[in-house]
Design an enzyme around this catalytic site. Structure first.
Site, PDB file in Angstrom:
ATOM      1  N   ASP A   1     -57.013   7.421   8.552  1.00  0.00           N
ATOM      2  CA  ASP A   1     -55.882   7.653   9.453  1.00  0.00           C
ATOM      3  C   ASP A   1     -55.418   9.104   9.373  1.00  0.00           C
ATOM      4  OD1 ASP A   1     -55.663   5.054  10.468  1.00  0.00           O
ATOM      5  OD2 ASP A   1     -54.401   4.400   8.803  1.00  0.00           O
TER       6      ASP A   1
ATOM      7  N   LYS B   1     -53.461  -2.732   3.788  1.00  0.00           N
ATOM      8  CA  LYS B   1     -53.812  -1.373   3.375  1.00  0.00           C
ATOM      9  C   LYS B   1     -53.431  -1.063   1.932  1.00  0.00           C
ATOM     10  CE  LYS B   1     -53.778   0.623   8.023  1.00  0.00           C
ATOM     11  NZ  LYS B   1     -53.303   1.736   8.867  1.00  0.00           N
TER      12      LYS B   1
END
Length: 277
Positions: A107, A70
């Site tokens: 997210d 990420k």
């Protein structure tokens, strides 16, 4: 070589075999009638990521990224969204028609959407159990829905300093408490548990008589002992599958350009996949 009509997407990470992303995205494609779309998973670590991305052709629409990629992907992108920049984490890459690589983070809005689905729009304060990458995303979500302080329960001074730093960056009043006092977290109106499986089992017996909202980011095995105890006391529980489905839904919309993505079909597919494990 795929035809120009065929579009591809995939989830990358290491380890990746456990990922439910293919199940969720394929369910969405089927519901949307995207018969020429495919979604796969690839075991890719930080060292292999640059070559993997450079090797993709124009049939690729996007990538989902899990740990440890990420942050590693950011230098490989042309642009990242303000949401992704706020936590220095990208879980979604969209390849535009002109060949640009655009990073985003679903997210954070996924957390907010999962809570709103259960009627949680605003809370006066909150507690976060843990201080890893998911905890920083939780703070970013709390920056939107929490009006007051957030207490982070951590295992070390260094982790506490990191959470305070994220709080300053995100505009959240973060207060730090020792992990040994974790049972006190359960008194908060909203508790977000961001730790690995088994970590919160020791506080399951401490759920108060009239609990508020628990957001436990785990989804397998489910329910966790903490989530089960919370439900038994009549509290509202938001689970990791809720988060997974909502963040995947946003990925599908960004990659395909089709909206709304089919939430119910994606959730059914995820529930069936977990039940079959």
């Amino acid at each position: 070589m795929p035809s120009v009509e065929t579009r591809r997407a995939a989830v990358l990470g290491s380890p990746i075999a456990h990922s439910l992303s293919p199940v969720l995205h394929r369910a969405a494609y089927a519901e949307l009638g995207l018969d020429d779309w495919s979604y796969d998973r690839f075991e890719v670590d930080e060292a292999a990521l640059p070559d993997f991305i450079e090797g993709l052709d124009r049939s690729w629409a996007g990538l989902s990224l899990t740990m440890p990629l990420k942050r590693a992907v950011i230098p490989l992108l042309d642009e990242i969204s303000p949401t992704a920049a706020s936590v220095e984490a990208v879980n979604t890459v969209v390849f535009t028609g002109d060949g640009r690589r655009v990073g985003d983070n679903t997210d954070i809005p996924g957390m907010i959407a999962a809570l709103r689905e259960r009627g949680v729009e605003k809370v006066e304060s909150a507690a976060v159990l843990g201080a890893g990458a998911t905890a920083s995303s939780a703070l970013a979500a709390l920056a939107v829905i929490c009006a007051g302080p957030v207490t982070a329960y951590v295992r070390s001074r260094e982790r506490g300093d990191e959470m305070r730093g994220w709080g300053r960056r995100l505009g959240v009043d973060v207060r730090v408490a020792d992990w040994a006092e974790g049972a006190r977290a359960l008194e908060a109106p909203l508790v977000i548990a961001t730790t690995p499986a088994g970590t919160t089992d020791s506080v399951a017996a401490d759920v108060p008589r009239d609990p508020g909202i628990l957001f436990d980011v785990l989804y397998d095995p489910w329910p966790t002992p903490l989530a089960a105890a919370w439900s038994a006391r009549g509290g509202t529980v938001v689970g990791g599958l809720d988060l997974l489905v909502h963040q995947a839904l946003l990925q599908v919309e960004r990659m395909t350009g089709r909206s709304p993505a089919p939430l119910a079909a994606m959730r059914r597919a995820g529930e069936a996949a977990i039940a079959s494990r």
